[in-house]
Design an enzyme around this catalytic site. Structure first.
Site, PDB file in Angstrom:
ATOM      1  N   GLU A  46     -31.319  -2.031  -1.989  1.00  0.00           N
ATOM      2  CA  GLU A  46     -31.986  -1.578  -3.014  1.00  0.00           C
ATOM      3  C   GLU A  46     -30.978  -0.731  -4.030  1.00  0.00           C
ATOM      4  OE1 GLU A  46     -32.653  -0.270   0.063  1.00  0.00           O
ATOM      5  OE2 GLU A  46     -32.854   1.870   0.132  1.00  0.00           O
ATOM      6  N   ASN A  47     -29.709  -0.646  -3.716  1.00  0.00           N
ATOM      7  CA  ASN A  47     -28.686  -0.257  -4.578  1.00  0.00           C
ATOM      8  C   ASN A  47     -28.234  -1.183  -5.520  1.00  0.00           C
ATOM      9  OD1 ASN A  47     -27.447  -1.353  -2.269  1.00  0.00           O
ATOM     10  ND2 ASN A  47     -25.442  -0.751  -3.150  1.00  0.00           N
TER      11      ASN A  47
END
Lengths: 217, 233
Positions: A46-47
């Site tokens: 998700e980064n």
């Protein structure tokens, strides 16, 4: 009984051809090691990366290429990078097919708690609340009981919630359990574990129908 | 071309004062505006509110501002890697608001896009939703979240030009693009400030209109937080 690796191995069987998968920190990260190599799967972090590969060889680490656990990673052919808003568009927009994450507690109605223990240091929820509120398909990877031997599969969560009514399936060191409208339905036993042992370690309602098969890894 | 170039970090941070609210790019220590943070330490401005996914480590990133007690409040999604942070939080010296990571990103994007608020499912039914309006759409519950309001956005890009156009690299991109134009003044520092025309317009991630000041960063440590490798063979 399974160890953490065993839990990851069992969950890997839930990963299907063509899936985009988000893996949480801890046991879920290990799942990538056991996915069949005859299917096509892409891992999202998700980064801001899709198409994550294995850790880099020593000397090839890049500070600009990390996963959500801040570990150095590599990318595979076909990978992409993107900003945090687009990353969570993938998640909230339900473009990610499967989310695998850890938990401190799961309730029989599918509530999950995994971010805060009141009175102790609180580190934050990171992307967990976005993930559990959005994913259609959430599998929790965790030990069946906590360090004090208390059940983590409860009637109701006692800790602050991460999300409500969202967990579909739980794989623990003892069992595979499905969350149904009537409670936890026992699907599989870990090797060498009896239904009675699972029952004893489960505080919430456990539904046992017919013979419960032993897991295949 | 409207020139956004500033010659030094002092000029880049002109107008920064006590008690301001900053958006600070980066995920962990990846893609953080190292030069802006160093200058904020220098300026010794206090009472700051910093909106950033993480709070750095003890001796790097926003941890440097925490050491000097310059931060009054942190708005983050995950803050686990910093002992000084933990001490200040538990003693009540530091105010901390923890919010979901996707909500943090979208509150930046909303500010950038001129959208005052939006509904998200993240945090519904949890303490994050307390005091917020909730509403049902198509049988699912959502909570209303508002765009951030900030004085400065400090972002870091890989390449940029004098027009303020930016290109990011790898996962150092993270929150940086969505913070551009999400504050009154956006200060972008870059690893390579290239001559006008050297960037292909097809490859620009953030157009210069979202950036007020662009600066060639003096030096980048680019520290790795979790060095993880595999053995050859």
């Amino acid at each position: 009984m399974l160890d953490k690796t065993g839990i990851a191995q069992r969950i890997a069987k839930e990963v299907k051809d063509g899936y985009y998968v988000n893996l949480g920190i801890g046991i879920p990260t290990l799942v990538a090691n056991y996915v069949r190599n005859d299917i096509e799967v892409e891992f999202q972090s998700e980064n801001g990366v899709l198409g994550m590969g294995p850790f880099p060889f020593e000397g090839e680490e890049d500070a600009d290429v990390i996963n959500a656990g801040k570990q150095t990673i590599t990318t595979l052919p076909g990978a992409s990078f993107f900003d945090s808003a687009l990353s969570f568009s993938m998640i909230r927009g339900q473009h990610v097919d499967l989310t695998i994450l850890g938990a401190m507690e799961v309730a029989e109605n599918g509530d999950i708690a995994n971010w805060k223990i009141p009175g102790k240091m609180v580190k934050g929820m990171g992307g967990a609340m976005d993930l559990v509120a959005s994913a259609e398909n959430i599998i929790v990877a965790m030990m069946h009981t906590n360090r004090e031997g208390e059940s983590k599969l409860l009637k109701r969560c006692s800790l602050p919630l991460t999300g409500v009514g969202c967990v579909k399936k739980i794989v623990t060191n003892l069992a595979v359990v499905e969350v149904t409208p009537n409670g936890f339905k026992l699907l599989e036993r870990a090797p060498g574990v009896s239904v009675e042992e699972i029952q004893k370690a489960t505080e919430g309602t456990l539904i046992v129908e017919g013979d419960i098969p032993e897991m295949e890894l | 071309m409207i020139n956004k170039k500033v010659d030094n970090i002092q000029e880049a941070l002109e107008g920064v004062t006590d008690n301001m609210t900053f958006l600070v790019g980066g995920f962990g220590l990846s893609g953080i505006p190292e030069n802006a943070i160093a200058e904020l330490v220098n300026l010794d401005v206090k009472g700051l509110t910093c909106i950033s996914n993480n709070a750095g480590v003890d001796d790097f990133g926003l941890g440097l501002l925490l050491q000097k007690r310059q931060i009054k409040k942190m708005i983050s999604s995950y803050v686990g890697e910093n002992e000084e942070f933990e001490r200040q939080m538990l003693s009540g010296e530091l105010e901390v608001e923890l919010i979901p990571q996707g909500t943090l990103a979208e509150r930046c994007r909303a500010a950038q896009a001129g959208i005052p608020a939006f509904y998200t499912p993240a945090g519904y039914g949890t303490e994050v939703a307390e005091g917020k309006e909730s509403r049902e759409f198509n049988g699912k519950m959502y909570i209303l979240e508002q765009a951030f309001k900030a004085d400065f956005a400090f972002v870091k890009a890989w390449k940029g030009d004098e027009a303020g156009n930016l290109i990011f690299k790898g996962t150092a991109r993270n929150f940086n693009p969505v913070m551009c134009g999400a504050a009154k003044i956006t200060v972008a520092e870059v690893e390579e400030l290239v001559p006008l025309g050297a960037l292909d317009p097809n490859q620009i991630h953030i157009p210069g209109i979202f950036v007020q000041r662009i600066l060639q960063g003096e030096r980048y440590e680019k520290r790795i937080e979790q060095r993880t490798v595999r053995q050859r063979n």
